[in-house]
Motif scaffolding. Structure first.
Motif, PDB file in Angstrom:
ATOM      1  N   TYR A 195       0.690  -1.191   0.009  1.00  0.00           N
ATOM      2  CA  TYR A 195      -0.078   0.010   0.018  1.00  0.00           C
ATOM      3  C   TYR A 195       0.854   1.342   0.104  1.00  0.00           C
ATOM      4  O   TYR A 195       0.557   2.302  -0.673  1.00  0.00           O
ATOM      5  N   ARG A 198       2.312   1.894  -3.263  1.00  0.00           N
ATOM      6  CA  ARG A 198       1.296   2.351  -4.197  1.00  0.00           C
ATOM      7  C   ARG A 198       1.162   3.919  -4.241  1.00  0.00           C
ATOM      8  O   ARG A 198       0.572   4.551  -5.303  1.00  0.00           O
ATOM      9  N   ASN A 199       1.278   4.301  -3.060  1.00  0.00           N
ATOM     10  CA  ASN A 199       0.793   5.613  -2.321  1.00  0.00           C
ATOM     11  C   ASN A 199       1.859   6.598  -2.226  1.00  0.00           C
ATOM     12  O   ASN A 199       1.683   7.673  -1.738  1.00  0.00           O
ATOM     13  N   ALA A 313      -9.570   7.667  -1.676  1.00  0.00           N
ATOM     14  CA  ALA A 313      -8.506   6.645  -1.261  1.00  0.00           C
ATOM     15  C   ALA A 313      -8.820   5.754  -2.436  1.00  0.00           C
ATOM     16  O   ALA A 313      -7.834   4.889  -3.004  1.00  0.00           O
ATOM     17  N   ARG A 316      -7.146   6.384  -5.809  1.00  0.00           N
ATOM     18  CA  ARG A 316      -5.827   6.324  -5.871  1.00  0.00           C
ATOM     19  C   ARG A 316      -5.522   4.857  -5.597  1.00  0.00           C
ATOM     20  O   ARG A 316      -4.166   4.598  -6.396  1.00  0.00           O
ATOM     21  N   HIS A 317      -6.210   4.202  -5.162  1.00  0.00           N
ATOM     22  CA  HIS A 317      -5.980   2.571  -5.091  1.00  0.00           C
ATOM     23  C   HIS A 317      -6.071   2.009  -6.522  1.00  0.00           C
ATOM     24  O   HIS A 317      -5.147   1.371  -6.962  1.00  0.00           O
ATOM     25  N   ASN A 321      -5.085   9.080  -9.840  1.00  0.00           N
ATOM     26  CA  ASN A 321      -4.412  10.134  -9.116  1.00  0.00           C
ATOM     27  C   ASN A 321      -5.094  11.553  -9.416  1.00  0.00           C
ATOM     28  O   ASN A 321      -4.987  12.350  -8.418  1.00  0.00           O
TER      29      ASN A 321
END
Length: 369
Positions: A195, A198-199, A313, A316-317, A321
């Protein structure tokens, strides 16, 4: 079209089917607000080249009225097929079981990810938290067991422990048990690392409790496999001191089952918005982290901020973005103009706005971004 999982990772189509659970109480109101905001941001960010087809999934009271069960098997299959779902507020079941916990068990959602983020205009009880932007990763299930003194089975448990472990537990005691699985902990740590990658988070903080030192070691066993992730282990008191002094130095935090409830409750009490998701290996449910408030349903008085941020969120996942950034900037602009829902501020110099008004104010400010 649905998300696919390949050896290279998650493949997201430009036209993506995502499920949504309207929920109970204020659920339908905050769901509409979230969908309106997310759709508007996607349209502005991608000009029609990307879009979401929203598919309604029945879970909760409406499912019970129609099918005689709160979590229909067909709904579980739909969630698994879509991989990504937005879940609004749900009432407790009549036997007081938390339907969210039952749903997580059924779907294998072993990680709970919570975000705490300051937005100018929020009420905060700790002044430094105007620099807070924190992701907490923990076990999605309570893993706590209480054996009350009034229960007959508690007598048997006390006798077994006293006889076999040389512990003197008096017969008038109750027992509170917290379990922590090594296998599950390492899976949660691995997901926290994925996670964070990815972020764009640069560091993971593993908080070690005095009561559960093995948790940190188990997390370290997983984190040490990843050379591109910075990690640190910090004892509870040190973590609490540093996050109050310099919250901007923390990005992602791993908490064990002993600390997770008390620390998250403490941090949530200091900043009034919490959002996030529960995740498994190939399924993620992004959640409205708030009560269903049945008494407020139908009055357009709900606060949709948590669910809208969970929508960010989710975007974004899946890697969208640009749409996330548009929503976050528009929310900040609405707050700066004092367009704030009632649950977010106690200021007497502004008039809190309604649920539908808040989503409209956010959308209105997207054009200038």
């Amino acid at each position: 079209m649905y998300i696919e999982f390949t050896d290279a990772g998650m493949v997201v189509p430009d036209t993506l089917t995502i499920g949504y659970i309207d929920g109970d109480g204020i659920g339908p109101e905050i769901t509409k607000a979230m969908i309106d905001v997310v759709n508007s941001a996607i349209e502005l960010a991608y000009g029609g080249n990307k879009s979401i087809e929203w598919h309604r999934i029945l879970i909760g009271s409406e499912a019970y009225d129609k099918f005689g069960t709160y979590i229909p098997e067909d709904s579980i299959k739909e969630i698994q097929k879509m991989s990504v779902v937005m879940k609004s507020t749900l009432n407790l079941m009549p036997d007081n079981r938390d339907i969210n916990t039952v749903l997580r068990r059924r779907l294998g959602l072993y990680s709970n990810i919570r975000m705490l983020k300051y937005i100018p205009g929020m009420d905060i009880r700790i002044n430094t938290f105007n620099r807070l932007n924190l992701t907490i990763v923990r076990d999605s299930l309570p893993n706590t067991h209480i054996f009350y003194h009034s229960s007959e089975s508690t007598d048997d448990l006390i006798k077994f422990i006293s006889d076999n472990y040389d512990l003197n537990i008096t017969p008038d005691s109750e027992i509170y048990m917290v379990t922590q699985s090594k296998f599950r902990t390492r899976k949660i740590a691995k997901q926290a690392i994925q996670y964070s990658k990815r972020n764009g988070n640069g560091k993971i903080t593993i908080v070690e409790s005095q009561q559960n030192p093995e948790f940190a070691q188990w997390c370290l066993e997983e984190a040490s496999k990843h050379e591109d992730i910075n990690y640190e282990i910090m004892k509870t008191r040190q973590f609490m001191q540093k996050i109050i002094m310099s919250p901007e130095n923390f990005e992602a935090v791993l908490l064990d089952n002993v600390l997770s409830r008390t620390l998250v409750d403490y941090l949530m009490g200091a900043i009034n918005t919490e959002y996030g998701c529960s995740m498994g290996d190939e399924c993620a449910v992004f959640e409205a982290v708030q009560s269903s408030l049945p008494s407020e349903a139908g009055y357009d008085a709900a606060d949709p901020l948590s669910f809208i941020l969970s929508g960010c969120a989710m975007l974004r996942h899946i890697g969208w973005n640009e749409a996330t950034k548009i929503i976050e900037k528009a929310i900040s602009a609405a707050f700066m103009d004092n367009k704030i829902p009632k649950d977010i501020t106690s200021r007497t110099d502004i008039n809190p706005i309604k649920c539908s008004e808040f989503s409209s104010e956010i959308i209105k400010r997207m054009d200038g971004i």
